[in-house]
Design a protein around this motif. Sequence first.
Motif, PDB file in Angstrom:
ATOM      1  N   GLU A 183       0.845  -1.191   0.000  1.00 29.96           N
ATOM      2  CA  GLU A 183       0.000   0.000   0.000  1.00 29.96           C
ATOM      3  C   GLU A 183       0.877   1.234   0.000  1.00 29.96           C
ATOM      4  OE1 GLU A 183       1.416  -0.724   3.858  1.00 29.96           O
ATOM      5  OE2 GLU A 183       0.229  -2.093   2.629  1.00 29.96           O
ATOM      6  N   VAL A 184       0.331   2.306  -0.577  1.00 28.86           N
ATOM      7  CA  VAL A 184       1.024   3.589  -0.627  1.00 28.86           C
ATOM      8  C   VAL A 184       0.004   4.666  -0.281  1.00 28.86           C
ATOM      9  CG1 VAL A 184       0.586   4.143  -3.064  1.00 28.86           C
ATOM     10  CG2 VAL A 184       2.696   4.931  -1.975  1.00 28.86           C
ATOM     11  N   TYR A 185       0.495   5.813   0.179  1.00 28.35           N
ATOM     12  CA  TYR A 185      -0.394   6.890   0.604  1.00 28.35           C
ATOM     13  C   TYR A 185      -0.077   8.140  -0.207  1.00 28.35           C
ATOM     14  CZ  TYR A 185      -0.877   3.649   4.486  1.00 28.35           C
ATOM     15  OH  TYR A 185      -1.094   2.527   5.231  1.00 28.35           O
ATOM     16  N   VAL A 186      -1.108   8.771  -0.740  1.00 26.13           N
ATOM     17  CA  VAL A 186      -0.923   9.992  -1.521  1.00 26.13           C
ATOM     18  C   VAL A 186      -1.784  11.101  -0.923  1.00 26.13           C
ATOM     19  CG1 VAL A 186      -0.409   8.744  -3.656  1.00 26.13           C
ATOM     20  CG2 VAL A 186      -2.754   9.414  -3.162  1.00 26.13           C
ATOM     21  N   VAL A 187      -1.326  12.323  -1.042  1.00 27.23           N
ATOM     22  CA  VAL A 187      -2.103  13.462  -0.563  1.00 27.23           C
ATOM     23  C   VAL A 187      -3.172  13.792  -1.598  1.00 27.23           C
ATOM     24  CG1 VAL A 187      -2.037  15.891   0.095  1.00 27.23           C
ATOM     25  CG2 VAL A 187      -0.169  14.361   0.756  1.00 27.23           C
ATOM     26  N   ALA A 188      -4.434  13.781  -1.186  1.00 30.59           N
ATOM     27  CA  ALA A 188      -5.546  14.085  -2.090  1.00 30.59           C
ATOM     28  C   ALA A 188      -6.674  14.710  -1.284  1.00 30.59           C
ATOM     29  CB  ALA A 188      -6.038  12.811  -2.789  1.00 30.59           C
ATOM     30  N   LYS A 196      -8.323  11.908   6.431  1.00 32.33           N
ATOM     31  CA  LYS A 196      -7.164  12.761   6.700  1.00 32.33           C
ATOM     32  C   LYS A 196      -6.586  13.369   5.424  1.00 32.33           C
ATOM     33  CE  LYS A 196      -5.573  10.195  10.790  1.00 32.33           C
ATOM     34  NZ  LYS A 196      -4.452   9.388  11.342  1.00 32.33           N
ATOM     35  N   GLU A 197      -7.280  13.194   4.296  1.00 30.86           N
ATOM     36  CA  GLU A 197      -6.836  13.680   2.985  1.00 30.86           C
ATOM     37  C   GLU A 197      -5.509  13.056   2.567  1.00 30.86           C
ATOM     38  OE1 GLU A 197      -6.951  17.910   2.671  1.00 30.86           O
ATOM     39  OE2 GLU A 197      -9.106  18.008   3.026  1.00 30.86           O
ATOM     40  N   LYS A 198      -5.274  11.848   3.029  1.00 33.64           N
ATOM     41  CA  LYS A 198      -4.093  11.086   2.635  1.00 33.64           C
ATOM     42  C   LYS A 198      -4.537   9.646   2.377  1.00 33.64           C
ATOM     43  CE  LYS A 198       0.744  10.437   4.052  1.00 33.64           C
ATOM     44  NZ  LYS A 198       1.689  10.534   5.190  1.00 33.64           N
ATOM     45  N   PRO A 199      -5.344   9.444   1.320  1.00 37.92           N
ATOM     46  CA  PRO A 199      -5.953   8.127   1.101  1.00 37.92           C
ATOM     47  C   PRO A 199      -4.926   7.054   0.761  1.00 37.92           C
ATOM     48  CG  PRO A 199      -6.347   9.563  -0.775  1.00 37.92           C
ATOM     49  CD  PRO A 199      -5.749  10.423   0.296  1.00 37.92           C
ATOM     50  N   PRO A 200      -5.128   5.858   1.298  1.00 36.41           N
ATOM     51  CA  PRO A 200      -4.249   4.735   0.942  1.00 36.41           C
ATOM     52  C   PRO A 200      -4.669   4.121  -0.388  1.00 36.41           C
ATOM     53  CG  PRO A 200      -5.803   4.076   2.637  1.00 36.41           C
ATOM     54  CD  PRO A 200      -6.081   5.519   2.362  1.00 36.41           C
ATOM     55  N   ILE A 201      -3.688   3.599  -1.103  1.00 31.92           N
ATOM     56  CA  ILE A 201      -3.932   2.888  -2.358  1.00 31.92           C
ATOM     57  C   ILE A 201      -3.382   1.481  -2.199  1.00 31.92           C
ATOM     58  CG2 ILE A 201      -3.462   2.790  -4.823  1.00 31.92           C
ATOM     59  CD1 ILE A 201      -2.987   5.851  -4.666  1.00 31.92           C
ATOM     60  N   LEU A 202      -4.234   0.496  -2.366  1.00 31.42           N
ATOM     61  CA  LEU A 202      -3.801  -0.901  -2.320  1.00 31.42           C
ATOM     62  C   LEU A 202      -3.345  -1.320  -3.703  1.00 31.42           C
ATOM     63  CD1 LEU A 202      -3.598  -3.669  -0.822  1.00 31.42           C
ATOM     64  CD2 LEU A 202      -5.939  -4.105  -1.629  1.00 31.42           C
ATOM     65  N   ILE A 230       6.067  -4.383  -6.810  1.00 31.52           N
ATOM     66  CA  ILE A 230       4.995  -3.418  -6.552  1.00 31.52           C
ATOM     67  C   ILE A 230       5.574  -2.081  -6.095  1.00 31.52           C
ATOM     68  CG2 ILE A 230       4.644  -4.174  -4.167  1.00 31.52           C
ATOM     69  CD1 ILE A 230       1.940  -2.963  -6.642  1.00 31.52           C
ATOM     70  N   GLU A 231       6.716  -2.090  -5.418  1.00 34.53           N
ATOM     71  CA  GLU A 231       7.336  -0.822  -5.033  1.00 34.53           C
ATOM     72  C   GLU A 231       7.840  -0.068  -6.265  1.00 34.53           C
ATOM     73  OE1 GLU A 231      10.229  -1.779  -2.070  1.00 34.53           O
ATOM     74  OE2 GLU A 231       8.747  -1.792  -0.437  1.00 34.53           O
ATOM     75  N   GLY A 232       8.226  -0.804  -7.300  1.00 34.04           N
ATOM     76  CA  GLY A 232       8.573  -0.164  -8.564  1.00 34.04           C
ATOM     77  C   GLY A 232       7.360   0.496  -9.206  1.00 34.04           C
ATOM     78  N   VAL A 233       6.183  -0.137  -9.047  1.00 38.92           N
ATOM     79  CA  VAL A 233       4.943   0.465  -9.559  1.00 38.92           C
ATOM     80  C   VAL A 233       4.655   1.769  -8.827  1.00 38.92           C
ATOM     81  CG1 VAL A 233       2.440   0.167  -9.746  1.00 38.92           C
ATOM     82  CG2 VAL A 233       3.967  -1.734 -10.296  1.00 38.92           C
TER      83      VAL A 233
END
Length: 308
Positions: free
Chosen positions: A133-138, A169-175, A256-259
């Motif tokens: 999972e990764v987290y982006v500010v949105a 928190k405006e930092k949604p996780p992406i699976l 997946i970390e490369g993605v």
Amino acid sequence: MLNIQNLVDDAKCFETVRALRWPEGVRCVHCASAEINKQGRDPTQPERQKYRCKDCGRWFDDLSETILAGHHQPLRTWVLCLYFMGLNLSNRQIGQELGLHKDDAQRMTQQLREGIESKQSLPVLDGEVEADEVYVVAGHKGNPEAVKKARKGRRRRLKGARGRGTLAKEKPPILGLIQRGGEVVLRMLDNVQQKTIKPIILACVAEGTRFYTDEYDIYARLPAWGYEHHSVCHSRGEYARDEDGDGFHEVHVNTIEGVWSLLRSWLRPHRGISQEHLPMYLSFFQFVHNSRARGKGLLPALLAALIV
């Protein structure tokens, strides 16, 4: 200034649409009959052929029942817009290239992204699959009322709160799920919990698949869900492990970390995406990644997804 639209032929655009949509000859979009008659051209777009079905008696044309129908912009503008989206130009850049107002460009790109998102079928992953999972500010870009309700003014520009994020928190996780040597699945979540990841995993990963993850405990129930689970512990400095002694370090999540690296680069030109629109951007990136084509090679796949 050279207008790139002058370099594109509407006739060739419609020929390409017909070839992609009806490779074995024109068929009725209503009943699929091959018994059709040509019925002249559209008065506003001379290269747009009109037809009438002999069986059901209904009329249609080259773009009927597609998201490209019913718009005043010529087909070449839509094709070029789609091509520039494949190159990952921002809406503002696309508007400048096509001589469009930025609002018109945004409406077109949004409609095309929605079309790609709606036409994508969920891939089934098997064999060896990595999950992370990764987290982006949105936040709520373009929706000032939602911004007022969601939070006070952010002093640190686009930096989100530290720690694991959530949609609130405006930092949604992406699976992210990726089959080694295969396709990727990306989904935005409200938060990262077993109850939010389980439906996605069960829907798109075949039972018995071997999973590779990091040490995050949300993946602890993968064996109970019917999967083989292997993990590396990043907190101990472990990033790859040879588990079967063959000299190949197969336990890792490097793919997946490369993605994630590619995704961050893909999102950067758009200068902040609202959480309302982020799933569309993720779906478009997923389509591009799984198509394994770039530039002109990507355009036929994008166009076919919208009209077939």
